[in-house]
Scaffold this motif. Structure first.
Motif, PDB file in Angstrom:
ATOM      1  N   SER A  79       0.784  -1.232   0.000  1.00  0.00           N
ATOM      2  CA  SER A  79       0.000   0.000   0.000  1.00  0.00           C
ATOM      3  C   SER A  79       0.819   1.287   0.000  1.00  0.00           C
ATOM      4  O   SER A  79       1.710   1.487   0.822  1.00  0.00           O
ATOM      5  CB  SER A  79      -0.903  -0.006   1.216  1.00  0.00           C
ATOM      6  N   SER A  80       0.469   2.177  -0.903  1.00  0.00           N
ATOM      7  CA  SER A  80       1.115   3.486  -0.883  1.00  0.00           C
ATOM      8  C   SER A  80       0.557   4.345   0.230  1.00  0.00           C
ATOM      9  O   SER A  80       1.137   5.350   0.593  1.00  0.00           O
ATOM     10  CB  SER A  80       0.921   4.179  -2.234  1.00  0.00           C
ATOM     11  N   THR A  81      -0.580   3.932   0.776  1.00  0.00           N
ATOM     12  CA  THR A  81      -1.134   4.657   1.914  1.00  0.00           C
ATOM     13  C   THR A  81      -0.326   4.358   3.171  1.00  0.00           C
ATOM     14  O   THR A  81       0.023   5.251   3.944  1.00  0.00           O
ATOM     15  CB  THR A  81      -2.607   4.230   2.129  1.00  0.00           C
ATOM     16  N   VAL A  82      -0.035   3.104   3.373  1.00  0.00           N
ATOM     17  CA  VAL A  82       0.707   2.698   4.552  1.00  0.00           C
ATOM     18  C   VAL A  82       2.188   3.037   4.393  1.00  0.00           C
ATOM     19  O   VAL A  82       2.915   3.164   5.369  1.00  0.00           O
ATOM     20  CB  VAL A  82       0.509   1.183   4.798  1.00  0.00           C
ATOM     21  N   LEU A  86       7.183   0.016  -2.597  1.00  0.00           N
ATOM     22  CA  LEU A  86       5.985   0.832  -2.801  1.00  0.00           C
ATOM     23  C   LEU A  86       5.182   0.295  -3.978  1.00  0.00           C
ATOM     24  O   LEU A  86       5.701   0.182  -5.075  1.00  0.00           O
ATOM     25  CB  LEU A  86       6.418   2.266  -3.093  1.00  0.00           C
ATOM     26  N   SER A  87       3.938  -0.065  -3.710  1.00  0.00           N
ATOM     27  CA  SER A  87       3.037  -0.366  -4.831  1.00  0.00           C
ATOM     28  C   SER A  87       1.640  -0.067  -4.327  1.00  0.00           C
ATOM     29  O   SER A  87       1.364   1.068  -3.985  1.00  0.00           O
ATOM     30  CB  SER A  87       3.201  -1.812  -5.292  1.00  0.00           C
ATOM     31  N   HIS A  88       0.804  -1.061  -4.256  1.00  0.00           N
ATOM     32  CA  HIS A  88      -0.456  -0.785  -3.572  1.00  0.00           C
ATOM     33  C   HIS A  88      -0.976  -2.030  -2.895  1.00  0.00           C
ATOM     34  O   HIS A  88      -0.384  -3.107  -2.989  1.00  0.00           O
ATOM     35  CB  HIS A  88      -1.479  -0.148  -4.501  1.00  0.00           C
ATOM     36  N   SER A  89      -2.089  -1.890  -2.206  1.00  0.00           N
ATOM     37  CA  SER A  89      -2.506  -2.911  -1.256  1.00  0.00           C
ATOM     38  C   SER A  89      -2.641  -4.295  -1.881  1.00  0.00           C
ATOM     39  O   SER A  89      -2.199  -5.289  -1.306  1.00  0.00           O
ATOM     40  CB  SER A  89      -3.843  -2.512  -0.627  1.00  0.00           C
ATOM     41  N   GLY A  90      -3.264  -4.350  -3.049  1.00  0.00           N
ATOM     42  CA  GLY A  90      -3.464  -5.645  -3.672  1.00  0.00           C
ATOM     43  C   GLY A  90      -2.144  -6.363  -3.850  1.00  0.00           C
ATOM     44  O   GLY A  90      -2.014  -7.554  -3.548  1.00  0.00           O
ATOM     45  N   SER A 107      -1.243  -2.913   3.666  1.00  0.00           N
ATOM     46  CA  SER A 107      -2.521  -2.781   2.976  1.00  0.00           C
ATOM     47  C   SER A 107      -3.368  -1.738   3.675  1.00  0.00           C
ATOM     48  O   SER A 107      -3.384  -1.658   4.896  1.00  0.00           O
ATOM     49  CB  SER A 107      -3.245  -4.133   2.963  1.00  0.00           C
ATOM     50  N   SER A 108      -4.070  -0.962   2.869  1.00  0.00           N
ATOM     51  CA  SER A 108      -4.962   0.015   3.464  1.00  0.00           C
ATOM     52  C   SER A 108      -6.400  -0.465   3.425  1.00  0.00           C
ATOM     53  O   SER A 108      -7.309   0.220   3.877  1.00  0.00           O
ATOM     54  CB  SER A 108      -4.834   1.365   2.745  1.00  0.00           C
ATOM     55  N   GLY A 109      -6.598  -1.648   2.847  1.00  0.00           N
ATOM     56  CA  GLY A 109      -7.923  -2.240   2.887  1.00  0.00           C
ATOM     57  C   GLY A 109      -7.803  -3.611   3.531  1.00  0.00           C
ATOM     58  O   GLY A 109      -6.715  -4.182   3.560  1.00  0.00           O
ATOM     59  N   GLY A 127      -8.993   8.168 -10.274  1.00  0.00           N
ATOM     60  CA  GLY A 127      -9.153   7.026  -9.394  1.00  0.00           C
ATOM     61  C   GLY A 127      -7.817   6.404  -9.081  1.00  0.00           C
ATOM     62  O   GLY A 127      -6.792   6.768  -9.654  1.00  0.00           O
ATOM     63  N   ARG A 128      -7.841   5.495  -8.112  1.00  0.00           N
ATOM     64  CA  ARG A 128      -6.634   4.725  -7.832  1.00  0.00           C
ATOM     65  C   ARG A 128      -6.735   3.400  -8.553  1.00  0.00           C
ATOM     66  O   ARG A 128      -7.805   2.958  -8.957  1.00  0.00           O
ATOM     67  CB  ARG A 128      -6.509   4.499  -6.328  1.00  0.00           C
ATOM     68  N   ALA A 129      -5.585   2.750  -8.703  1.00  0.00           N
ATOM     69  CA  ALA A 129      -5.545   1.478  -9.398  1.00  0.00           C
ATOM     70  C   ALA A 129      -6.531   0.502  -8.777  1.00  0.00           C
ATOM     71  O   ALA A 129      -6.706   0.470  -7.557  1.00  0.00           O
ATOM     72  CB  ALA A 129      -4.140   0.916  -9.345  1.00  0.00           C
ATOM     73  N   SER A 186      -6.041  -1.406  -5.379  1.00  0.00           N
ATOM     74  CA  SER A 186      -5.404  -0.663  -4.303  1.00  0.00           C
ATOM     75  C   SER A 186      -6.390  -0.570  -3.143  1.00  0.00           C
ATOM     76  O   SER A 186      -7.606  -0.604  -3.342  1.00  0.00           O
ATOM     77  CB  SER A 186      -5.003   0.731  -4.774  1.00  0.00           C
ATOM     78  N   GLY A 187      -5.860  -0.465  -1.951  1.00  0.00           N
ATOM     79  CA  GLY A 187      -6.714  -0.419  -0.779  1.00  0.00           C
ATOM     80  C   GLY A 187      -7.617   0.801  -0.807  1.00  0.00           C
ATOM     81  O   GLY A 187      -8.795   0.735  -0.435  1.00  0.00           O
ATOM     82  N   THR A 188      -7.071   1.906  -1.257  1.00  0.00           N
ATOM     83  CA  THR A 188      -7.846   3.130  -1.308  1.00  0.00           C
ATOM     84  C   THR A 188      -9.053   2.959  -2.220  1.00  0.00           C
ATOM     85  O   THR A 188     -10.156   3.399  -1.913  1.00  0.00           O
ATOM     86  CB  THR A 188      -6.951   4.269  -1.805  1.00  0.00           C
TER      87      THR A 188
END
Ligand SMILES: Nc1ncnc2c1ncn2[C@@H]1O[C@H](COP(=O)(O)OP(=O)(O)OP(=O)(O)O)[C@@H](O)[C@H]1O
Ligand SMILES: Nc1ncnc2c1ncn2[C@@H]1O[C@H](COP(=O)(O)OP(=O)(O)OP(=O)(O)O)[C@@H](O)[C@H]1O
Ligand SMILES: [Mg+2]
Ligand SMILES: [Mg+2]
Ligand SMILES: O=P([O-])([O-])[O-]
Lengths: 375, 381, 537, 307, 307
Positions: free
Chosen positions: B50-53, B124-128, B144-146, B221-223, B226-228
């Motif tokens: 996650s880029s959020t985390v 760095l990538s995203h939650s998935g 993960s942000s989700g 939108g985000r990918a 992604s958790g967001t």
């Protein structure tokens, strides 16, 4: 001469191969033959082990290394022959492995996306019939149409940039430029090929895209037009160098012949050199197209990442997704069908570019045999 | 073990020194599998996702790798000029930062700046991607942000038997717009309006009631995955698989979203709190008559836990079958995660990145969870 | 017969008419430069230039150029100007003139008269057709000047009259909204008009006929070559200018300031950006791990691909009979060469990763790039070996030397320059590749210097097969192209570490460019050197 | 093996290989089948004997039933118009034709009475004994010394390389002598003795060609085949090469292809004239061939009427 | 301009260019500086005049101070050993050397008294008037007709192409006549008249060479330069070309390079002998050169003592 059927020819060729092997066995010292066999067998075993993800792979590989070392010292001639042969085979093998692995991974989604025409279920057909890609919200669909559209758009723009400019630059380099100028321009073009695509992408994303969005008053940034221009500039060196080869392979005697009847250089170029090198030049453009199709990073960072057709279809001011950027963007979290769909995109890319490459080679080969055989 | 620093690295100034791990009791095998039952594995700890985390875990990682001494005062410990927050609660230990947290899980202190007992790195990538990577064993920690259940479409049981869920902070997912939209007077939207924008029912700002701003909406939108994005679909559109036909563009990471919002006109996006700025401005969201404002002083704010887009930030670790008493951790994972679970960590890493710290109760239960492997009592420092 | 078309063997001195044509060429050059400047917003369209509003000035110049060109053609036709025109301007010129008139006709019909798409097409065809005929039918001097002169004058007039002013805008009315703005149209239209004007003027300068066409074509071809070189130069200069501050951030020169290398030697320079990683306690942040990662990637790829490629090239050139098999391998290698890099990435992802501990690793990245490098090495080595004269092989064989010995002692040394050059250029290509390592190797984004990959130190012996292990190889690390990609997508989280994220990014781009281009420079230099040496020997 | 024996075996081959000779006879004029040259008598022994040699390049019959004996320690010149098969013949004497995929050889060639077209022949040994010098000088792009020492090194006659040096077995004294001897024999020593480590490509054309001859001599051949060795050289260099060939003939058997009649007349002891179609038309003492050729076509050719 | 005037201007050039001639004299034998050939007298006018022509390829001085007048409507042969600069000289007569980047020309060449090495010279016109035929036949890969019509079309003498046809301006009658006339002049008409639309590459070597001559004739040249036009051909084709040259000399000024002495003797009116080093050593009536050469080296060369 009597007509020889294809199978006869094949049999003859096979017979020749067998004969070759037999000659080799016959001419070679038995000790060397043993070593060579050990090398070949152990390497094969190591390869099979590697394919099977076996921990024992290292054992045959060690045998291979030992046998090679021994053979090198004692029977260098034969060992060298077998080693270089295996290296050649490995090259072919890599191509084969690429084909097997990317095709294999793409099978499941092809089954998922099969469609029925005339009562026959064709795997994967639906991916090309409808245009909806949605990996999240039902109905889940993995259509390749938007990405194919994007790739075509980018490639068309790129070809429009790289084709004429590239051919003109090739003409300049091979026919017009004085030696001194060529010494500078040619490395320049080569260096252009060396600039990493991510650098193009970086400039494209931070400078070009916002500028373009501003210029054309589009909603947000990312357009096929500018991705195409950037990709075209990246494909330019390929076009230039291949076309230049083709142009300079036109025999000097033909060009002199034309000049000697009192034509201008330009007339000679358009009436003699370009027509004679036409196939080579088209091969160059084809290879440039291949490059453009396969270009990834600039597209990935510049496009919008929403697999969708632009509206209207010719709207180059919007850039959604290409086959390459789809893979680069989604490989990370994709799993299941979505991952397989990425491999389908890979297969499409691979097959297209391979066909283009083979086509270009065929064209070039024909041109050379025509020029070589005639003059 | 790796004596590091190929090329020109080495003990140059600035504390970026080469030495990495001491490999006490390490056998080469363990370093590959990334797990070890004897607790002294000092190989690189990898995190991804996650880029959020990312801001939280990356800041944590750089603190960890710095292994600052207690006399530092700026990043760790205390001196005459400054003291780090939460220092007292930690009992003012006389140890370097990574040494201190690692020692609670049986690692030998190195007592050297820039040389933690084991190094860490965060991708760095995203939650998935993070969830995939951690379950496939590609990395030690999956950010993960989700919830992983939504990311990978898992059932609750599957999630519980596969991974440990470490919540380290919370995000009040804001909806942001570009500054020209704010200038046009749009400072709040209703949830319904946001939904309509993202489902292609509203495409121009002037279609919103009371707005006189003729500008196409650039819906960012985000990918997917992604958790967001997942959280936004879930909490705003009502379903993790809800359709989002109105999205004009998707970006892999929050940062690209922030950049695109600041570079374009008429933009709207959903993202993580850490990425808001003057040109990426959160708007208030009205859910069923309750207006949640971006201003911390307002009555209802997007930092509140009842803000519908509020979400937990997770660092998942894999429960490995060959490590039955680890409780889903190996010592490195537990030691690193534990660093976030106290006032120091919450202040520096979570609040410092504009996120919302965990309530004390949650903090306590998380701490209990990582205690499984600890050699010391963690709950009461 | 010879006398019939006799023209002067020696051209006369420069005349007034030559001067007029030369002025027209100069005018087009000025317009070209102005258009480019306007395109890159070096010249403001809303502002003024030499006291005139920019668009007005451009319009005026266009009208002047168009008038000059047309006047020259007409002058030649009525015989005031001595020229040597052909009977017709030819098909290419006719199409060349028809295209812009088609666009103008279509635009005017559909937009100004509001006739819609169909009307636009009809209008375009009419205008284009007229221009085509006006070019094709009259003698070359008129055909190749008047329609183009009219085009320039028309566009100029549109600018002059303010029909298209700085605020002009044409909404295309598409579902996904897009507009053509004056900001875009004015420079682009000026640019094309300048090219057309320059072409026509150059033809006039060459007094039409074969020489005129030659001139016209050469102007365009030279301009094209010049533009490509200029583009390259600008691109590199741009990255350098943007990246240099970040690169030089915190540089110190002096005895003992640099890091220690080789145990004891202290470098007298300290460039933190390339000597540091990213760490909390650093004064200046850098990308050392990515640089080292790139170097190892390249080393690994070269170690894999070069022996394989050269070996295969040896077999194909020296042992295999030229026939189906070699042809098949040739097709395969050329196919491999054009295979998109992302497909190599996919392949590495599906084939290598499961075989190397199921995680992204340096080794997987090395091999993936090795696969990419292989065809290039094979092709260039093969070319180099084929270009080794057969005389060497014959001479060696005639001395009774065996094949492999001959290859080793004669063919390979002679082919070495070509092989080396090819390898270096290939390395330049793979060193800048992002897509394949994205899928097979990508490591952290901000890597501390302490995590710089150390392959040599990473080897260790183990108790079980394969008895030797190297965790460093089986671990992901960063590489410059990936780092740049990650920086484009990330950036926050640099946090307080990196004070100027943008400078950091551009500096990374600059370093990447430097690394890759230095490979190219070395490759090109090597080729030049070897060629030069061959020439002198 | 004596000369007479060989002639016998030659006639045997002729008889056994009857369809071949039948075919040869059918389509020819009387003049062409004349076999005066087969009877060519010379003093001393025959070093090499070709019997009924046919060479094909694919379907192209490039050499047709050539039989010819080459006497020891003398210079034999092969002349004839372009494309008549001189080079082809020469290359079949040390089996260099084996290197051309399309080439196929029928018939027999003997070296000191040993058939060289038989299974198990050691090509390395054959080519050491039958050396070859090519039309255009082709030194390796190495130093002069390395060029000369190349053959002996590869044959293990002198050892070099890291390993040999480590084991103290590289006898550079021996190498020096070998290089010097070969260069002296090739009349090049005086010109290059001070720059043996310079690249051979820096020599002039004539020097390069003598270097190639020295390289050939260094492996100790018995027969030296030369294919137009002076055609790429200027007159002065040509004269030097001619002198050299003259002196070589004292020790070696030299076979030389030339398109220059004067040259053939100047340097050779016997001359063989090939004419278009791959046929050997006349073979005999050089003086006799040039002064009193037996056939009209040979006379026309020699006097420059065509070719 | 008359012959005498030209000679005068030539002498002027010599005098002014004094350091050049000084330098030239210093390192040479008496024989080489002999200038008998400058005095060569012929009937009629000089079509082309070269004065003190030097050509350099980079640092390589390929042609040294050649002065030579070429009489109208006659065949002038250039002979000499390989590399002596014959082709270089020939190519400087129609400025084909301009195509070689490294080549630099000093001195003067005049066509009908007009200097061709001056600014503002129209190369197209020059090459139309001074045509060239090359060593190996180089037809374009087009039909026979297109080959012949190529020059006139490009010069706009006859129009073709889609546009001309659309506008009704392609005068194919004129083109047919032109093609026929050129082919007849080149003695090729009978052989190809039925297949004018076949690809020229399908012709035999000798036919191709005559086609190239016809192509050259079709633009109506005054001088025809031929660089070993028959060296790639068989004797029969060579004979045809020689006949053709003979007949061309009635109307055109022919300059031909050949390495075949017999050929030069057979077909040329005057012969110029170049020797190694890029010098013109002797120039005069062919009969005189061949029967009574002035210098020993020319005699040696002509009688085949070297080269
Ligand atoms: N490698 C080859 N492949 C096919 N045909 C060949 C080859 N070499 C020679 N030939 C053919 O064999 C015939 C004889 O050639 P060869 O080279 O022996 O002639 P030559 O007498 O040496 O001529 P020259 O004086 O030109 O060297 C020619 O017709 C030639 O085309
Ligand atoms: N393009 C070129 N570049 C450099 N040097 C050249 C070039 N062409 C010829 N030369 C050199 O100029 C000299 C004269 O060459 P030229 O071709 O005129 O000789 P030639 O008399 O025609 O010889 P030949 O009979 O072999 O055709 C030679 O030394 C040659 O190497
Ligand atoms: Mg030969
Ligand atoms: Mg020549
Ligand atoms: O937290 P995400 O980057 O997955 O949105």
């Amino acid at each position: 001469m009597e007509p020889v059927t294809r199978s006869e020819r094949l049999t003859a060729a096979a017979g020749k191969q067998v004969q070759c092997v037999r000659d080799f066995v016959h001419d070679t010292d038995p000790a060397a033959l043993v070593v060579v066999t050990v090398i070949a067998v152990s390497l094969l075993a190591a390869f099979v082990g590697f394919l099977a993800v076996s921990n024992l792979t290292i054992l045959p590989f060690a045998v291979f290394l030992a046998a090679t070392g021994y053979g090198w010292v004692r029977h260098q001639e034969e060992t060298a022959l077998v080693l270089t042969l295996t290296m050649t085979v490995s090259t072919l093998l890599i191509l084969g492995l690429i084909i097997v692995f990317i095709f294999r991974e793409s099978v499941p989604v092809l089954q998922y996306e099969s469609a029925t025409v005339f009562g026959v279920s064709v795997p994967g057909l639906r991916m090309f019939l409808q245009s909806n890609w949605d990996a999240v919200s039902p109905p889940i669909r993995y259509s390749m149409v938007p990405m194919i559209h994007g790739t075509v758009m980018v490639t068309v723009v790129a070809t429009a940039v790289a084709g004429p400019l590239g051919v003109a630059a090739a003409l300049f380099l091979s026919e017009i430029a004085p030696d001194v100028v060529r010494e500078f321009v040619k490395p320049g073009v080569e260096i252009l090929a060396g600039i990493p695509s991510i650098v193009y992408g970086f400039i494209g994303f931070t400078i070009l895209s916002p500028w373009a969005s501003d210029q054309f008053r589009t909603t947000g940034q990312g357009s096929y037009l500018f991705v195409g221009i950037v990709v075209g500039l990246m494909a330019l060196p390929t076009v230039v160098s291949v076309a230049e080869d083709a142009l300079s392979s036109v025999p000097e005697s033909m060009k002199s012949g034309s000049l000697a009847v009192g034509t201008t250089d330009w007339q000679t170029m358009t009436s003699i050199t370009l027509p004679a090198a036409f196939s080579g030049v088209s091969a160059a453009v084809l290879l440039g197209v291949g490059r453009a199709i396969g270009e990834t990073m600039a597209a990935t960072v510049m496009l919008r990442g929403v697999p969708r057709l632009t509206d209207p279809l010719v709207n180059v001011f919007y850039g959604q997704e290409t086959l390459t950027s789809l893979i680069a963007r989604n490989y990370g979290e994709a799993d299941g069908f979505q991952m397989d769909a990425l491999f389908v995109a890979g297969v499409i890319l691979f097959v297209t570019v391979l066909v283009i490459s083979i086509g270009a080679q065929y064209i070039e080969w024909r041109m050379r045999s025509k020029l070589g055989g005639g003059a | 073990g790796g004596q590091s620093g190929g090329g020109g690295s080495g003990g140059e100034s600035g504390g970026d020194s080469g030495a990495t791990a001491t490999d006490s009791g390490m056998d080469g095998e363990g370093s590959q599998s990334g797990s070890s039952s004897d607790g002294q594995n000092a190989s690189l700890l990898t995190a991804e996702g996650s880029s959020t985390v990312y801001p939280i875990s990356n800041t944590g990682s750089s603190y960890w790798n710095s292994n600052a001494p207690p006399s530092d005062g700026e990043y760790w410990g205390s001196n005459s000029e400054s003291t780090v927050p939460g220092w007292e609660q930690l009992g003012e230990p006389d140890m370097l930062i990574a040494d201190y947290f690692a020692s609670k899980f049986g690692f030998e202190p190195t007592e050297q700046r820039s040389s933690p007992p084991f190094p860490t790195t965060v991708g760095l990538s995203h939650s998935g991607t993070g969830c995939e990577a951690v379950t496939d064993g590609l990395v030690d920690i999956g950010n993960s942000s989700g919830p992983i259940t939504a990311e990978l479409d898992w059932s609750e049981e599957q999630a519980q038997s596969t991974v440990v869920d470490n919540v380290v902070g919370r995000d009040g997912q804001p909806v942001v717009v570009s500054s020209d939209v704010i200038d046009a007077g749009i400072t709040e939207l209703t949830g319904e309006q946001v939904r309509a924008i993202y489902q292609d029912e509203i495409t121009n700002w002037n279609q919103i009631e009371g707005v006189d701003y003729d500008q196409e909406i650039y819906a960012i939108g985000r990918a997917e995955g992604s958790g967001t994005d997942t959280a936004f679909r879930l909490n705003m559109l009502g379903d993790a698989n809800a359709s989002m036909s109105g999205v004009d563009t998707r970006f892999g990471q929050n940062q690209q979203v922030a950049q695109a919002v600041s570079q374009n006109e008429g933009a709207i996006a959903y993202m993580a709190l850490a990425f808001t700025s003057e040109s990426v401005v959160p708007v208030g969201i009205d859910f069923d008559g309750t207006l949640y404002e971006p201003d911390r002083d307002a009555e209802h704010t997007i930092f509140d836990s009842d803000y519908p887009l509020n979400r937990d930030l997770h660092m998942y670790t894999l429960i490995e079958e060959d490590n039955p008493d680890g409780g889903g951790y190996d010592a490195r994972e537990a030691a690193f995660i534990n660093m976030f679970l106290n006032e120091f960590g919450q202040t520096i890493f979570v609040e410092g990145n504009n996120y919302i710290p965990l309530p004390t109760s949650d903090l306590r239960s998380m701490k209990e969870q990582v205690s499984a492997l600890a050699t010391e009592d963690l709950v009461m420092p | 017969m010879a006398g019939a078309t006799q023209s002067r063997l020696v051209e006369g001195d420069t005349t007034l008419t030559d001067a007029v044509a030369a002025v027209a060429v100069g005018l087009s050059a000025t317009l070209f430069v102005l258009a480019v400047a306007a395109m890159f917003e070096r010249v403001s369209l809303t502002g003024t230039l030499v006291g005139l509003p920019t668009v007005t000035l451009l319009g005026g110049l266009l009208v002047a150029l168009g008038g000059t060109v047309a006047a020259f053609g007409l002058g030649s036709w009525v015989g005031y100007v001595e020229t040597d025109p052909d009977a017709t301007a030819g098909l290419i010129a006719s199409f060349g003139a028809a295209v812009p008139w088609f666009v103008i006709g279509g635009g005017v019909a559909s937009q100004t008269f509001g006739l819609g798409t169909a009307g636009g097409v009809v209008g375009g065809i009419v205008a284009g057709g007229v221009a085509f005929a006006a070019t094709a039918v009259p003698r070359e001097d008129v055909g190749s000047t008047v329609p183009l002169g009219a085009l320039l004058a028309f566009v100029g007039a549109v600018f002059l009259t303010g029909t298209i002013g700085p605020d002009w805008l044409w909404d295309l009315g598409w579902e996904q909204q897009a507009s053509i703005t004056a900001e875009f149209l004015v420079p682009v239209a000026t640019l094309f008009c300048a090219l057309y004007g320059g072409w026509a003027a150059a033809k006039a300068y060459g007094r039409f006929g074969a020489r005129g066409r030659h001139m016209g074509a050469y102007v365009l071809v030279y301009l094209n070559a010049l533009s490509i070189v200029a583009f390259l130069f600008i691109l590199i200069a741009f990255v350098v200018v943007r990246g240099l501050p970040g690169l030089l951030h915190g540089v110190r020169v002096g005895a003992g300031v640099g890091p220690q290398v080789f145990g004891s030697v202290q470098l007298p320079v300290y460039v933190p950006f390339v000597m540091n990683g990213v760490a909390l306690l650093n004064d200046f942040q850098g990308v050392l791990p990515a640089i080292v990662g790139t170097i190892w990637l390249v080393v690994g790829a070269v170690l894999f691909a070069v022996p394989l490629g050269v070996g295969a090239a040896i077999f194909l050139t020296e042992y295999a009979e030229r026939g189906r098999f070699t042809q098949a391998v040739e097709v395969a290698t050329n196919g491999l060469w054009s295979t998109p890099s992302i497909v190599f990435g996919l392949f590495g992802f599906a084939f290598l990763i499961p075989r190397f501990g199921n995680r992204k690793s340096l080794l997987a990245g090395m091999l993936t790039l090795g696969f990419m490098l292989l065809p290039l090495v094979l092709i260039t080595s093969r070319e180099a070996m084929l270009s080794v004269p057969d005389e060497y092989r014959d001479a060696s064989a005639a001395l009774g030397v065996k094949k492999w010995q001959t290859i080793r002692s004669v063919v390979l040394p002679a082919a070495l320059p070509g092989v080396i050059t090819g390898v270096i250029l290939g390395v330049g290509r793979i060193a800048g590749e992002t897509a394949p390592i994205l899928l097979t190797m990508a490591g952290g984004t901000f890597v501390p210097g302490g995590q710089t990959v150390d392959v040599i130190g990473g080897f260790e012996f183990t108790g079980s097969p394969p008895f030797v292990a190297n965790p460093e190889l089986l671990q992901a690390t960063s590489a410059l192209p990936y780092q740049l990609y990650a920086l484009i997508t990330a950036g926050v989280g640099l946090g307080s570490n990196v004070s100027d994220p943008d400078g950091f990014r551009w500096a990374t781009a600059l370093i990447l460019l430097l690394v890759v281009l230095s490979f190219y420079a070395i490759g090109i230099g090597a080729r030049y050197y070897f060629r030069q040496r061959l020439k002198h020997e | 093996m004596s000369n007479s024996q060989q002639t016998t075996s030659q006639h045997q081959t002729r008889t056994t290989d009857s369809d071949q000779s039948l075919e040869t006879t059918s389509g020819e004029t009387v003049e062409e089948t004349e076999e005066a040259w087969v009877e060519y008598d010379f003093q001393g022994d025959a070093k090499m004997v070709a019997e009924d040699l046919d060479v094909y390049y694919g379907d192209d019959h490039a050499l047709k039933g050539v039989s010819m004996e080459i006497p020891e320690e003398s210079v034999t010149a092969l002349v004839g118009p372009s494309g008549c098969g001189k080079s082809t013949y020469l290359r079949s004497l040390n089996r260099m034709n084996d290197r051309i995929d399309a080439a196929r050889v029928d018939g027999s060639v003997q070296l000191d009475g040993k058939e060289i077209y038989q299974d198990g022949i050691n090509l390395v040994e054959l080519r050491k004994r039958v050396g070859m010098v090519f039309q255009s000088p082709n030194p390796f792009p190495k130093s002069i010394r390395d060029n000369i020492a190349y053959g002996p090194r590869k044959h293990g006659d002198i050892e070099t390389g890291l390993l040999a040096r480590m084991l103290g077995r590289d006898d550079s004294e021996e190498e020096r002598e070998l290089v010097e001897r070969a260069l002296k024999q090739a009349a090049l020593w005086d010109e290059v003795q001070d720059r043996l480590d310079d690249n051979a490509l820096g020599l002039s054309g004539g020097q390069q060609q003598r270097l190639c001859i020295a390289r050939c001599l260094s492996v100790g051949p018995e027969v030296i085949l030369m294919d137009e060795p002076a055609s790429a050289l200027d007159p002065i260099a040509t004269a030097k090469i001619e002198d050299l060939i003259d002196s070589l003939a004292e020790e070696y058997t030299v076979v030389i292809v030339t398109h220059n009649m004067q040259q053939a007349a100047r340097i050779s002891d016997q001359t063989a004239v090939f004419l278009t179609g791959g046929k050997l038309v006349e073979y005999g003492d050089t003086d006799q061939i040039f002064e009193n050729p037996q056939s009209q076509r040979v006379e026309d050719y020699i006097t420059g009427k065509f070719g």
